[in-house]
Design a protein around this motif. Structure first.
Motif, mmCIF file in Angstrom:
data_model
loop_
_atom_site.group_PDB
_atom_site.id
_atom_site.type_symbol
_atom_site.label_atom_id
_atom_site.label_comp_id
_atom_site.label_asym_id
_atom_site.label_seq_id
_atom_site.Cartn_x
_atom_site.Cartn_y
_atom_site.Cartn_z
ATOM 1 N N ALA A 140 0.836 -1.202 0.000
ATOM 2 C CA ALA A 140 0.000 0.000 0.000
ATOM 3 C C ALA A 140 0.872 1.254 0.000
ATOM 4 O O ALA A 140 0.609 2.195 -0.759
ATOM 5 N N ALA A 141 1.904 1.265 0.828
ATOM 6 C CA ALA A 141 2.805 2.421 0.871
ATOM 7 C C ALA A 141 3.518 2.597 -0.465
ATOM 8 O O ALA A 141 3.644 3.724 -0.971
ATOM 9 N N SER A 142 3.957 1.502 -1.072
ATOM 10 C CA SER A 142 4.631 1.585 -2.371
ATOM 11 C C SER A 142 3.702 2.116 -3.448
ATOM 12 O O SER A 142 4.103 2.942 -4.278
ATOM 13 N N LEU A 143 2.463 1.651 -3.443
ATOM 14 C CA LEU A 143 1.488 2.147 -4.426
ATOM 15 C C LEU A 143 1.241 3.637 -4.244
ATOM 16 O O LEU A 143 1.211 4.393 -5.223
ATOM 17 N N TYR A 144 1.066 4.070 -3.001
ATOM 18 C CA TYR A 144 0.819 5.491 -2.759
ATOM 19 C C TYR A 144 2.015 6.324 -3.217
ATOM 20 O O TYR A 144 1.853 7.349 -3.888
ATOM 21 N N ASN A 145 3.206 5.870 -2.880
ATOM 22 C CA ASN A 145 4.412 6.586 -3.297
ATOM 23 C C ASN A 145 4.520 6.645 -4.818
ATOM 24 O O ASN A 145 4.888 7.681 -5.386
ATOM 25 N N LEU A 146 4.202 5.551 -5.484
ATOM 26 C CA LEU A 146 4.236 5.494 -6.946
ATOM 27 C C LEU A 146 3.294 6.541 -7.547
ATOM 28 O O LEU A 146 3.685 7.309 -8.433
ATOM 29 N N TRP A 147 2.058 6.585 -7.053
ATOM 30 C CA TRP A 147 1.068 7.499 -7.621
ATOM 31 C C TRP A 147 1.335 8.951 -7.227
ATOM 32 O O TRP A 147 1.075 9.870 -8.009
ATOM 33 N N LEU A 148 1.875 9.171 -6.047
ATOM 34 C CA LEU A 148 2.254 10.530 -5.662
ATOM 35 C C LEU A 148 3.355 11.039 -6.584
ATOM 36 O O LEU A 148 3.297 12.161 -7.082
ATOM 37 N N GLY A 149 4.343 10.194 -6.839
ATOM 38 C CA GLY A 149 5.415 10.559 -7.762
ATOM 39 C C GLY A 149 4.903 10.788 -9.170
ATOM 40 O O GLY A 149 5.324 11.729 -9.858
ATOM 41 N N ALA A 150 3.974 9.947 -9.613
ATOM 42 C CA ALA A 150 3.390 10.123 -10.945
ATOM 43 C C ALA A 150 2.663 11.469 -11.034
ATOM 44 O O ALA A 150 2.730 12.143 -12.061
ATOM 45 N N SER A 151 1.994 11.855 -9.951
ATOM 46 C CA SER A 151 1.279 13.137 -9.943
ATOM 47 C C SER A 151 2.241 14.310 -10.101
ATOM 48 O O SER A 151 1.947 15.272 -10.815
ATOM 49 N N VAL A 152 3.380 14.224 -9.447
ATOM 50 C CA VAL A 152 4.388 15.279 -9.594
ATOM 51 C C VAL A 152 4.896 15.303 -11.034
ATOM 52 O O VAL A 152 5.026 16.375 -11.649
ATOM 53 N N MET A 153 5.174 14.144 -11.595
ATOM 54 C CA MET A 153 5.694 14.077 -12.962
ATOM 55 C C MET A 153 4.674 14.560 -13.991
ATOM 56 O O MET A 153 5.048 15.176 -14.989
ATOM 57 N N GLU A 157 5.805 17.199 -16.622
ATOM 58 C CA GLU A 157 5.803 16.850 -18.045
ATOM 59 C C GLU A 157 4.602 17.400 -18.804
ATOM 60 O O GLU A 157 4.635 17.491 -20.028
ATOM 61 N N ARG A 158 3.528 17.718 -18.079
ATOM 62 C CA ARG A 158 2.279 18.179 -18.697
ATOM 63 C C ARG A 158 1.760 17.198 -19.737
ATOM 64 O O ARG A 158 1.340 17.563 -20.835
ATOM 65 N N THR A 159 1.827 15.927 -19.341
ATOM 66 C CA THR A 159 1.281 14.830 -20.119
ATOM 67 C C THR A 159 0.745 13.799 -19.136
ATOM 68 O O THR A 159 1.167 13.773 -17.972
ATOM 69 N N HIS A 160 -0.173 12.964 -19.579
ATOM 70 C CA HIS A 160 -0.759 11.940 -18.703
ATOM 71 C C HIS A 160 0.062 10.657 -18.682
ATOM 72 O O HIS A 160 -0.285 9.720 -17.964
ATOM 73 N N GLU A 161 1.133 10.609 -19.436
ATOM 74 C CA GLU A 161 1.931 9.386 -19.540
ATOM 75 C C GLU A 161 2.428 8.865 -18.191
ATOM 76 O O GLU A 161 2.434 7.651 -17.977
ATOM 77 N N PRO A 162 2.848 9.714 -17.249
ATOM 78 C CA PRO A 162 3.246 9.166 -15.946
ATOM 79 C C PRO A 162 2.122 8.378 -15.259
ATOM 80 O O PRO A 162 2.384 7.382 -14.582
ATOM 81 N N PHE A 163 0.867 8.791 -15.460
ATOM 82 C CA PHE A 163 -0.242 8.026 -14.898
ATOM 83 C C PHE A 163 -0.412 6.684 -15.612
ATOM 84 O O PHE A 163 -0.735 5.683 -14.984
ATOM 85 N N GLU A 164 -0.200 6.695 -16.914
ATOM 86 C CA GLU A 164 -0.285 5.426 -17.655
ATOM 87 C C GLU A 164 0.812 4.475 -17.199
ATOM 88 O O GLU A 164 0.570 3.272 -17.013
ATOM 89 N N ASP A 165 2.023 5.010 -16.981
ATOM 90 C CA ASP A 165 3.122 4.198 -16.452
ATOM 91 C C ASP A 165 2.782 3.667 -15.064
ATOM 92 O O ASP A 165 3.025 2.493 -14.761
ATOM 93 N N ALA A 166 2.229 4.521 -14.214
ATOM 94 C CA ALA A 166 1.862 4.108 -12.852
ATOM 95 C C ALA A 166 0.783 3.038 -12.885
ATOM 96 O O ALA A 166 0.829 2.074 -12.109
#
Length: 179
Positions: A140-153, A157-166
Motif C-alpha cells: 500500500a505504501a509503495s502504491l501510494y508513493n508510486l502514484w504521488l510521484g506520478a502526480s508530480v511528474m 511533463e504536462r502529459t498523462h503518460e506518468p499516470f499510464e506508467d503508474a
C-alpha cells in the motif's frame, strides 16, 4: 517563520485579497500554521471519506476497488480546477520543512490513505483478485508513493503518460491483467 508565507505571499496580502479582517482570522486561527493544519485536516477528512465510500461500495472485488480508486486519482489530478488536485502533491514538499504542524497533518492524512489502500489490498488478497509479494502495508505504501510521484511528474511533463506508467506498474505489482 517570517512574515511571508510558504510561497512568498504574506498573510496580510492574502487576507486583504480575500476581504477578511486580520482580527477575524486570528479569532479562529492562532497562526498561519494553525490555519494550514486545519485546511490539510479538512482536506484529508473529505478525501478519506471518498476512499471509505469505495471500500463500502457493494459488489466490488478488491481489485475493482483499487482500480476504481486509481481511476478517480487520475481523473482528479487532471481536473482543471484547483479543487481536484491533490493537496499532498501541492503542499508536501513545500511545507514539510517549514511547518511542523502542517507536516504532521500531512503525515496523518497520507497515513490514512495508506491504511485504506492496505484494506483494499487485503480485500483483494482475500477474494484472490490481487496477488502481491510481501505484506499489504508495504505494498500500500509503495502504491501510494508510486502514484504521488506520478502526480508530480504529470505536473512537470504536462502529459498523462506518468499516470499510464503508474497504472501499468500497479497492475503488474498486483497481478491484475490489463483491461
Amino acid at each position: 517563520m517570517g512574515r511571508k508565507g510558504y510561497s512568498g505571499v504574506g498573510l496580510s496580502e492574502i487576507l486583504t485579497t480575500a476581504g477578511v479582517p486580520k482580527g477575524s482570522f486570528y479569532h479562529y486561527f492562532g497562526s498561519k500554521d494553525a490555519f494550514g493544519e486545519a485546511m490539510v485536516s479538512a482536506y484529508f477528512d473529505n478525501y478519506l471519506a471518498e476512499m471509505d465510500a469505495i471500500l463500502a461500495k457493494p459488489g466490488l472485488t478488491g481489485a475493482e476497488r483499487l482500480m476504481l480508486y486509481f481511476a478517480n486519482w487520475r481523473e482528479n489530478q487532471v481536473a482543471h480546477d484547483c479543487q481536484g488536485r491533490c493537496l499532498a502533491v501541492k503542499l508536501g514538499a513545500e511545507v514539510a520543512d517549514l511547518s511542523e504542524p502542517m507536516r504532521l497533518a500531512l503525515k496523518a492524512g497520507t497515513g490514512g490513505v495508506v491504511a485504506r489502500l492496505e484494506s483494499m489490498l487485503e480485500c483483494g488478497l482475500a477474494d484472490c483478485t490481487v496477488s502481491i509479494e510481501g505484506n499489504a502495508r508495504e505494498a500500500a505504501a509503495s502504491l501510494y508513493n508510486l502514484w504521488l510521484g506520478a502526480s508530480v511528474m504529470v505536473k512537470i511533463e504536462r502529459t498523462h503518460e506518468p499516470f499510464e506508467d503508474a497504472l501499468r506498474s500497479t497492475r503488474r505489482m498486483l497481478g491484475i491483467a490489463s483491461a
